[in-house]
Motif scaffolding. Structure first.
Motif, PDB file in Angstrom:
ATOM      1  N   ILE A 286       0.694  -1.167   0.094  1.00  0.00           N
ATOM      2  CA  ILE A 286      -0.119   0.146   0.232  1.00  0.00           C
ATOM      3  C   ILE A 286       0.968   1.239  -0.026  1.00  0.00           C
ATOM      4  O   ILE A 286       1.733   1.292   0.988  1.00  0.00           O
ATOM      5  N   VAL A 287       0.595   2.128  -0.978  1.00  0.00           N
ATOM      6  CA  VAL A 287       1.123   3.543  -0.740  1.00  0.00           C
ATOM      7  C   VAL A 287       0.031   4.295  -0.329  1.00  0.00           C
ATOM      8  O   VAL A 287      -1.063   4.492  -0.940  1.00  0.00           O
ATOM      9  N   PHE A 288       0.130   5.217   0.850  1.00  0.00           N
ATOM     10  CA  PHE A 288      -0.736   5.938   1.327  1.00  0.00           C
ATOM     11  C   PHE A 288      -0.447   7.286   1.614  1.00  0.00           C
ATOM     12  O   PHE A 288       0.669   7.556   2.050  1.00  0.00           O
ATOM     13  N   VAL A 289      -1.066   8.276   1.042  1.00  0.00           N
ATOM     14  CA  VAL A 289      -0.944   9.602   1.441  1.00  0.00           C
ATOM     15  C   VAL A 289      -1.693  10.441   2.354  1.00  0.00           C
ATOM     16  O   VAL A 289      -2.472  10.097   2.415  1.00  0.00           O
ATOM     17  N   THR A 290      -0.962  11.129   3.040  1.00  0.00           N
ATOM     18  CA  THR A 290      -1.340  11.982   4.084  1.00  0.00           C
ATOM     19  C   THR A 290      -0.697  13.302   4.289  1.00  0.00           C
ATOM     20  O   THR A 290       0.850  13.205   4.131  1.00  0.00           O
ATOM     21  N   HIS A 291      -1.431  14.257   4.933  1.00  0.00           N
ATOM     22  CA  HIS A 291      -0.590  15.467   5.425  1.00  0.00           C
ATOM     23  C   HIS A 291      -0.451  15.408   7.172  1.00  0.00           C
ATOM     24  O   HIS A 291       0.210  16.159   7.446  1.00  0.00           O
ATOM     25  N   ASP A 292      -0.836  14.326   7.391  1.00  0.00           N
ATOM     26  CA  ASP A 292      -1.230  14.225   8.940  1.00  0.00           C
ATOM     27  C   ASP A 292       0.005  13.076   9.561  1.00  0.00           C
ATOM     28  O   ASP A 292      -0.139  12.160   9.372  1.00  0.00           O
ATOM     29  N   ILE A 293       0.849  13.957  10.370  1.00  0.00           N
ATOM     30  CA  ILE A 293       2.075  13.056  10.774  1.00  0.00           C
ATOM     31  C   ILE A 293       1.575  11.872  11.853  1.00  0.00           C
ATOM     32  O   ILE A 293       1.947  10.552  11.858  1.00  0.00           O
ATOM     33  N   GLU A 294       0.385  12.106  12.690  1.00  0.00           N
ATOM     34  CA  GLU A 294      -0.326  11.377  13.634  1.00  0.00           C
ATOM     35  C   GLU A 294      -0.824   9.893  12.822  1.00  0.00           C
ATOM     36  O   GLU A 294      -0.549   8.941  13.301  1.00  0.00           O
ATOM     37  N   GLU A 295      -1.515  10.409  11.728  1.00  0.00           N
ATOM     38  CA  GLU A 295      -2.051   9.065  10.926  1.00  0.00           C
ATOM     39  C   GLU A 295      -0.810   8.415  10.323  1.00  0.00           C
ATOM     40  O   GLU A 295      -0.807   7.114  10.277  1.00  0.00           O
ATOM     41  N   ALA A 296       0.318   9.012   9.756  1.00  0.00           N
ATOM     42  CA  ALA A 296       1.221   8.382   9.125  1.00  0.00           C
ATOM     43  C   ALA A 296       1.861   7.268  10.396  1.00  0.00           C
ATOM     44  O   ALA A 296       2.293   6.223  10.137  1.00  0.00           O
ATOM     45  N   VAL A 297       2.250   8.081  11.404  1.00  0.00           N
ATOM     46  CA  VAL A 297       3.019   7.111  12.517  1.00  0.00           C
ATOM     47  C   VAL A 297       2.109   5.894  12.777  1.00  0.00           C
ATOM     48  O   VAL A 297       2.628   4.837  13.056  1.00  0.00           O
TER      49      VAL A 297
END
Length: 378
Positions: free
Chosen positions: A187-198
């Protein structure tokens, strides 16, 4: 991605030369501020946007040299606003790609029912509903099911949970982690939210303006060892707290207070605590299952430990994170948290042992001590 870039006709650089490898079965997050090229990077993978230079290999196949329509049938795609067809019910939406691939009706129906169950939508209840009859979270789940329908090699997700409220978003993230644990997609997942990324990512690529990758690392490494001032600023000054969410509990982190049995008499409990120099002890059953705890004060007099002990409210499973354990401490105002394997007691985490575990998780990181670097002014 080997030397992949995107330069627009006016000379604007959307993405610099990227060399990234997305491991099979892992969820890789592209994160960064608006305009840094993360969505452009993702769209080049399925050639919604054509790269200016470089190669993109899906296994051994260079996707820049194949029919883009055939390519997209091998790659699932989930977008922010889901993109379900409003004139089709959920079952028809989820079965879109299998129909395009020529699957027969029986195989398509079985696959649709299987995936709706996986994403938590009962096929009998939701299969005949239309998108407008679903909540935002249900539409997002249907979108994930549609993207998985033809068992794609790669799944692309462009800020899929950002259009729902924070409570639903957290539930969707939890549900998606459960699904990923089952299907193990690349999966390649795009977000601007570091909390979600972590929370979601196995690996995270932090991108800056102009499509430059500042750091590509695991969440723990990213938070523990930012590679540049940009990364340190982006992940935030509270990255130590964020590390709690990506650090599991290790047996070496646990402390072992004195243990007494539920059928012991209070004299034996007093002796166990005095021998260990402790003010309290853990109360266990015959198979080491946790029953509670007892203090020196409650162990006075005669009787059994089971009658005098107190219920243990603060506990977490052994596969929880340090963040979960810390949250239990705060919520229950507890000085320690029991760690269990099923019902079997393994040990306890205290604030001191929790802090030591966090430090071990980033062993080798230079300590951030107040006043460690002072500049003389004047």
């Amino acid at each position: 991605m080997q030397g992949v870039s995107k330069v627009y006709p006016d000379g604007t650089v959307g993405v610099q030369e990227l060399d990234l490898t997305f491991a099979a079965g892992e969820l890789t997050v592209l994160v960064g501020p608006s305009g840094c090229g993360k969505t452009t990077t993702m769209k080049m993978i399925n050639r919604i946007i054509e790269p200016s230079t470089g190669r993109i290999l899906l296994g051994e196949d260079d996707v820049t040299r194949v029919d883009p329509n055939l390519l997209r049938r091998r790659i699932g795609y989930v977008i922010q606003n889901v993109g379900l067809f409003p004139h089709q019910d959920v079952r028809a939406n989820v079965g879109t790609v299998p129909r395009l691939l020529g699957w027969d009706k029986k195989r398509t129906r079985e696959r649709v029912d299987e995936l709706l169950a996986v994403v938590g939508l009962d096929p009998a209840t939701f299969g005949r509903r239309y998108p407008h009859q679903l909540s935002g979270g249900q539409r997002q789940r249907a979108g994930v099911a549609r993207a998985l329908a033809a068992d794609p090699t790669v799944l692309l997700m462009d800020e899929p949970f950002s259009a729902v409220d924070p409570v639903v978003r957290e539930r969707l993230q939890t549900e998606f982690l459960r699904i990923q644990d089952t299907v193990r997609k690349t999966i390649v997942f795009v977000t601007h939210d570091i909390e979600e990324a972590v929370r979601l990512g196995d690996r995270i690529a932090v991108m800056s303006e102009g499509g430059k990758v500042e750091q590509f690392a695991s969440p723990a490494e990213l938070l523990g060892r930012p590679a540049s001032p940009f990364v340190a600023d982006f992940v935030g000054s509270d990255r130590g707290l964020k590390r709690l969410a990506v650090t599991g509990i290790d047996a070496a982190d646990l402390e072992h207070p004195p243990v007494v049995r539920v059928d012991d008499d209070l004299a034996a409990a007093r002796a166990a605590m005095q021998g260990a120099g402790a003010r309290w002890a853990v109360v266990l059953g015959p198979d080491d299952e946790l029953h509670g705890w007892i203090s020196q004060e409650r162990a006075e007099g005669s009787g059994t430990v089971g009658a005098a002990g107190k219920r243990m409210e603060a506990w977490v499973p052994h596969d929880a994170t340090l963040k979960t354990a810390f949250a239990q401490m705060l919520q229950l105002e507890a000085g320690w948290v029991a760690v269990l394997d099923g019902s079997r007691f393994l040990g306890v985490l205290t604030p001191e042992s929790l802090h030591a575990a966090l430090r071990r998780s980033v062993e080798g990181t230079a300590p951030e001590t107040a006043g460690a670097a002072l500049t003389t002014v004047g």
